[in-house]
Design a protein around this motif. Structure first.
Motif, mmCIF file in Angstrom:
data_model
loop_
_atom_site.group_PDB
_atom_site.id
_atom_site.type_symbol
_atom_site.label_atom_id
_atom_site.label_comp_id
_atom_site.label_asym_id
_atom_site.label_seq_id
_atom_site.Cartn_x
_atom_site.Cartn_y
_atom_site.Cartn_z
ATOM 1 N N HIS A 177 0.861 -1.182 0.000
ATOM 2 C CA HIS A 177 0.000 0.000 0.000
ATOM 3 C C HIS A 177 0.897 1.232 0.000
ATOM 4 C CE1 HIS A 177 -3.771 -2.139 0.860
ATOM 5 N NE2 HIS A 177 -3.019 -2.965 1.573
ATOM 6 N N PRO A 178 0.421 2.349 -0.530
ATOM 7 C CA PRO A 178 1.245 3.569 -0.493
ATOM 8 C C PRO A 178 1.593 3.919 0.947
ATOM 9 C CG PRO A 178 -0.636 3.855 -1.952
ATOM 10 C CD PRO A 178 -0.828 2.544 -1.250
ATOM 11 N N PRO A 179 2.722 4.571 1.184
ATOM 12 C CA PRO A 179 3.614 5.151 0.189
ATOM 13 C C PRO A 179 4.584 4.109 -0.386
ATOM 14 C CG PRO A 179 4.396 5.718 2.357
ATOM 15 C CD PRO A 179 3.118 4.926 2.547
ATOM 16 N N PRO A 207 7.241 5.968 -6.550
ATOM 17 C CA PRO A 207 6.211 6.673 -7.329
ATOM 18 C C PRO A 207 5.584 5.866 -8.471
ATOM 19 C CG PRO A 207 8.040 8.137 -6.869
ATOM 20 C CD PRO A 207 8.450 6.765 -6.386
ATOM 21 N N ASP A 208 6.377 5.097 -9.206
ATOM 22 C CA ASP A 208 5.824 4.340 -10.334
ATOM 23 C C ASP A 208 4.882 3.224 -9.892
ATOM 24 O OD1 ASP A 208 7.130 5.912 -12.154
ATOM 25 O OD2 ASP A 208 8.730 4.478 -12.557
ATOM 26 N N TYR A 209 5.005 2.769 -8.655
ATOM 27 C CA TYR A 209 4.165 1.689 -8.150
ATOM 28 C C TYR A 209 2.934 2.192 -7.408
ATOM 29 C CZ TYR A 209 7.932 -1.498 -9.327
ATOM 30 O OH TYR A 209 8.869 -2.217 -10.014
ATOM 31 N N ALA A 210 2.983 3.392 -6.889
ATOM 32 C CA ALA A 210 1.894 3.913 -6.059
ATOM 33 C C ALA A 210 0.561 3.923 -6.794
ATOM 34 C CB ALA A 210 2.238 5.303 -5.549
ATOM 35 N N ALA A 211 0.568 4.239 -8.073
ATOM 36 C CA ALA A 211 -0.670 4.301 -8.850
ATOM 37 C C ALA A 211 -1.316 2.930 -9.018
ATOM 38 C CB ALA A 211 -0.398 4.915 -10.219
ATOM 39 N N HIS A 212 -0.552 1.859 -8.852
ATOM 40 C CA HIS A 212 -1.073 0.499 -9.039
ATOM 41 C C HIS A 212 -1.572 -0.136 -7.741
ATOM 42 C CE1 HIS A 212 0.529 0.456 -13.104
ATOM 43 N NE2 HIS A 212 1.656 0.927 -12.608
ATOM 44 N N PRO A 269 -3.582 -0.980 -4.258
ATOM 45 C CA PRO A 269 -2.889 -2.173 -3.767
ATOM 46 C C PRO A 269 -2.803 -3.242 -4.855
ATOM 47 C CG PRO A 269 -5.142 -2.186 -2.993
ATOM 48 C CD PRO A 269 -4.950 -0.904 -3.759
ATOM 49 N N TYR A 270 -1.752 -4.025 -4.803
ATOM 50 C CA TYR A 270 -1.564 -5.149 -5.724
ATOM 51 C C TYR A 270 -0.930 -6.287 -4.938
ATOM 52 C CZ TYR A 270 3.099 -3.050 -5.953
ATOM 53 O OH TYR A 270 4.319 -2.519 -5.636
ATOM 54 N N VAL A 271 -0.916 -7.471 -5.532
ATOM 55 C CA VAL A 271 -0.471 -8.674 -4.818
ATOM 56 C C VAL A 271 0.908 -9.105 -5.328
ATOM 57 C CG1 VAL A 271 -1.009 -11.070 -4.259
ATOM 58 C CG2 VAL A 271 -2.866 -9.407 -4.545
#
Length: 142
Positions: free
Chosen positions: A67-69, A72-77, A79-81
């Motif tokens: 979960h964020p933070p 930056p390139d991953y924050a938009a995606h 939550p992910y597994v």
């Protein structure tokens, strides 16, 4: 997004992955698979090795939902597994990768509440050659 930085021992793993093949380094003398790739077998100390194809099937051994933070390139995606998968045909080998709904799907395409330890998964490869995982039975209640 981060990309792998292959070393001399691991480069073949990424070359096969770019072709859509999941292979693991295996000792050519004692037949023991090993990961991460390295020059010497930790079991018999042989320097002879080969890259053997796997079925690409496995079971979820563990997982995390970032979960964020985040970067930056991953924050938009999020939550992910992110899975840790135990390979079916090499149970001592555990690989990390994202759970996606289908090859090339976006991070976060599978809701985290669908994930269960022990669920069966299959390796798939996106256009970037990174191994990812899909649930073998996506329609079933896990």
């Amino acid at each position: 997004m981060l990309t792998p930085v292959p070393d001399a021992d691991g480069a073949p793993f990424w070359e096969y992955a770019a072709r859509g093949e999941l292979r693991v380094q295996t000792c050519a003398d004692c037949d023991e698979p090993r990961f991460p790739p390295r020059p010497c077998c930790p079991h018999c100390h042989s320097f002879a090795s080969e890259w053997r194809a796997t079925s690409g099937r496995g079971r979820i051994w563990s997982y995390v939902v970032p979960h964020p933070p985040l970067l930056p390139d991953y924050a938009a995606h999020a939550p992910y597994v992110v899975l840790l998968v135990e390979l079916a045909d090499a149970p001592r080998i555990r690989l990390v990768g994202n759970l996606v709904s289908e090859p090339g799907a976006a991070l976060g395409s599978v809701p985290p509440d669908r994930v269960r330890i022990g669920a069966r998964v299959q390796a798939v490869f996106g256009a970037d050659g990174l191994p990812q995982w899909v649930l073998e039975r996506p329609g079933e209640s896990l």
